[in-house]
Design a protein around this motif. Structure first.
Motif, short mmCIF file in Angstrom:
data_model
loop_
_atom_site.label_atom_id
_atom_site.label_comp_id
_atom_site.label_asym_id
_atom_site.label_seq_id
_atom_site.Cartn_x
_atom_site.Cartn_y
_atom_site.Cartn_z
N GLU A 207 2.12 3.43 8.23
CA GLU A 207 2.80 5.11 8.09
C GLU A 207 4.36 4.69 8.49
O GLU A 207 4.85 5.72 7.96
N VAL A 208 4.65 3.60 8.81
CA VAL A 208 6.02 3.37 9.97
C VAL A 208 6.80 3.05 8.63
O VAL A 208 8.01 3.44 7.72
N PHE A 209 6.30 2.00 7.64
CA PHE A 209 7.44 1.39 7.17
C PHE A 209 7.42 0.97 5.50
O PHE A 209 7.66 0.91 4.41
N GLY A 210 5.53 1.93 4.79
CA GLY A 210 5.33 1.96 4.19
C GLY A 210 4.55 1.27 3.19
O GLY A 210 4.37 -0.33 4.20
N HIS A 211 3.54 0.19 2.20
CA HIS A 211 3.08 -0.59 2.00
C HIS A 211 2.90 -0.44 0.22
O HIS A 211 3.37 0.84 -0.84
N LEU A 212 3.19 -1.52 -0.67
CA LEU A 212 2.51 -1.55 -1.78
C LEU A 212 1.29 -1.52 -2.67
O LEU A 212 0.23 -2.19 -1.11
N ARG A 213 1.26 -0.98 -2.78
CA ARG A 213 -0.38 -1.35 -3.72
C ARG A 213 -1.37 -2.48 -4.15
O ARG A 213 -0.48 -3.18 -4.28
N GLY A 214 -2.11 -2.51 -3.32
CA GLY A 214 -2.93 -3.79 -3.27
C GLY A 214 -2.61 -4.75 -2.47
O GLY A 214 -2.94 -5.81 -2.26
N SER A 215 -1.78 -4.29 -1.26
CA SER A 215 -0.90 -4.97 -0.53
C SER A 215 -2.33 -4.83 0.64
O SER A 215 -2.47 -6.26 1.88
N PHE A 216 -3.40 -4.05 0.99
CA PHE A 216 -4.92 -4.55 1.66
C PHE A 216 -5.68 -3.59 1.05
O PHE A 216 -5.34 -3.01 0.12
N THR A 217 -7.03 -4.26 1.91
CA THR A 217 -7.99 -3.16 1.56
C THR A 217 -8.30 -1.65 1.68
O THR A 217 -7.82 -1.03 2.29
N GLY A 218 -7.81 -0.64 0.22
CA GLY A 218 -7.88 0.59 0.26
C GLY A 218 -6.84 1.49 0.02
O GLY A 218 -6.14 2.49 -0.35
N ALA A 219 -5.34 0.30 0.09
CA ALA A 219 -3.86 0.21 -0.48
C ALA A 219 -4.11 0.91 -2.27
O ALA A 219 -3.83 -0.69 -3.25
N ILE A 220 -4.77 1.82 -2.70
CA ILE A 220 -4.52 1.97 -3.63
C ILE A 220 -3.41 2.51 -4.81
O ILE A 220 -3.09 2.96 -6.11
N ALA A 221 -2.25 2.99 -3.91
CA ALA A 221 -1.04 2.80 -4.50
C ALA A 221 0.39 2.85 -3.76
O ALA A 221 -0.38 2.83 -2.37
N ASP A 222 1.61 2.72 -4.01
CA ASP A 222 2.26 2.60 -3.61
C ASP A 222 2.69 3.94 -2.09
O ASP A 222 2.47 4.48 -2.86
N LYS A 223 2.76 3.31 -1.33
CA LYS A 223 3.29 4.61 -0.16
C LYS A 223 5.07 4.89 0.35
O LYS A 223 5.52 3.46 0.63
N ILE A 224 5.31 5.33 0.54
CA ILE A 224 6.43 5.28 0.86
C ILE A 224 6.25 5.87 2.38
O ILE A 224 5.96 7.06 3.05
#
Length: 463
Positions: A207-224
């Motif tokens: 939530e603070v730093f974002g994530h890339l798609r596939g970086s963990f289970t449930g990360a289905i898209a990039d997140k800012i």
């Protein structure tokens, strides 16, 4: 007349050359000094509006030099420079009158922004007798304690320094953070609030730093993340003391480097945000208990703002109640015009443990269920009347909780454990002025657990 030069006091030759080139490249004249004595001479001779000061000087303490210069000219703006291991020195400098501080290493944009802000802030009309404000950017009230808060917000808003807001639940910490942002040069940029207590610890980093798609289970898209979303503006971290210790380490690195690295990313990138944080706990006590990093505390506690509880704000409670009645009456189409005298007298005596939030909730309750024209005692919620009755009968000191009642299971018999759990959680929240973090501490639960349960209950009710 040309503007006075900027005075640069830096004893490391290579850094002095770099800083000098950056300042001159931005179109400013510069006078350089490599010792405190030479800096003092330059200050007296050239009368600079802005001084860039390294706190580590060979002949004298930089803070001592700054105090001496400010005694000669209190209007000068000092931008102090310190190393990573000397954050507490920078905090001391801010409290001693510095305008801004920079932690090595810092980028050219941050350096020039600090100087430009200091130059703009220097030229302002002389202050007359301070104006008494009845309201200020979302706040209502004209008490002396709130006048101090308003002035502090106006003062700190011109800086890029981190702001640490403390105060009981319901005192208006997010309103304060928004006011700092709206009064600053970043007002046209995003203000992004994030409640650290409402997000599960395993998702907070994303939530603070974002994530890339596939970086963990449930990360289905990039997140800012919130930090990137606030780029150029302000990131408000509410309930900062609820943050997991591991994430505190990453937040400290972010504050020191102004870089973020989303979960799953291989490269970090620079962003430009101002941090404002808040807590209803005692942060020093959290540091002593090992639940909050000491170095992070000193990095955040640059400019503290404490919001007083409503019981210390005198007549402000009446102004807040009147304002709430007026707004809610307009929203609900009611005929309310104000408060009856006996209600105003009662409100002045109540301790209001839920602070401003509690007053607003009480007024909304009254307006929704009644039609005016005046708020009378018979319209008030039962808990307010019961509290008044207990005080009248000398049941205990004002503001202290009543003695623990005898536990009765009559209302629980025949109910499921899920129903009992909900009743206990909701009643605990109600008894603590609507504060989920306070209820969580009483129940020995994580605030995020309570937020998730309440969200599930709302979904069940909707279905």
């Amino acid at each position: 007349m040309s503007a006075p030069p900027i005075l640069l006091i830096e004893d490391t030759p290579s850094l002095q050359l770099v800083y000098d080139a950056i300042i001159r490249g931005a179109g400013h004249a510069v006078i350089c000094a490599d010792t405190a004595d030479a800096g003092l001479t330059g200050f007296k001779t050239h009368k600079p509006r802005v001084v860039v000061l390294d706190l580590m000087l060979p002949d004298r303490d930089g803070l001592e030099l700054m105090r001496e210069c400010l005694a000669l000219n209190p209007d000068a703006r000092f931008v102090v420079i310190t190393a990573n291991g000397s954050i507490n020195r920078a905090v001391e400098a801010m409290r001693g009158g510095a305008y801004e501080f920079l932690v090595k290493p810092f980028d050219e944009g941050r350096f020039l922004a600090a100087i430009d802000n200091a130059l703009r802030d220097h030229v302002r009309p002389p202050e007359e007798t301070p104006e008494v404000l009845n309201d200020f950017r979302g706040f209502i009230g004209s008490s002396d304690t709130m006048q101090d808060v308003y002035r502090r917000i106006q003062s700190v808003s011109r800086s890029m320094a981190t702001v640490f807001i403390t105060g009981e639940s319901g005192t208006g910490k997010e309103v304060c953070a928004q006011a700092v942002h709206d009064s600053s040069t970043r007002a046209g940029k995003p203000f992004v609030p994030l409640n650290c207590g409402a997000i599960p610890s395993d998702l907070l980093e994303s939530e603070v730093f974002g994530h890339l798609r596939g970086s963990f289970t449930g990360a289905i898209a990039d997140k800012i993340g919130a930090a990137a979303a606030a780029d150029g503006g302000t990131l408000f971290l509410d309930e900062i003391c609820e943050m997991d210790l591991n994430l505190q380490t990453k937040l400290l690195r972010f504050l020191q480097t102004s870089t973020i690295q989303p979960v799953g990313a291989t490269r970090a990138r620079k962003i430009n945000v101002r941090i404002i944080c808040a807590t209803n706990r005692n942060p020093l006590e959290e540091v002593r208990r090992g639940r909050f990093r000491e170095d992070l505390y000193y990095r955040l506690q640059v400019v503290p703002i404490h919001l007083p509880p409503l019981r210390e704000r005198g007549e402000d409670v009446i102004a807040i109640a009147r304002d709430a009645v007026r707004k809610f009456a307009a929203e609900e189409g009611r005929r309310f015009t104000g408060l009856a005298p006996e209600v105003e007298a009662l409100f002045r005596t109540l301790p209001w443990p839920g602070n401003v939030r509690q007053v607003i909730n009480v007024m909304r309750n009254v307006v929704v269920l009644n039609d005016g024209p005046l708020v009378t005692q018979t319209m008030l919620p039962l808990e307010i009347l019961h509290h008044h009755e207990a005080m009248t009968n000398n049941a205990g000191p004002v503001g202290l909780p009543p003695e623990k009642p005898v536990v009765s299971l009559d209302g629980l018999m025949g109910r499921t454990m899920a129903e009992i759990e909900r009743m206990v959680i909701e009643e605990t929240i109600a008894r603590h002025g609507g504060s989920v973090p306070k209820a969580a501490r009483v129940l020995d639960l994580s605030p995020s657990t309570i937020y998730r349960k309440r969200e599930a209950w709302m979904k069940d009710a909707a279905e």
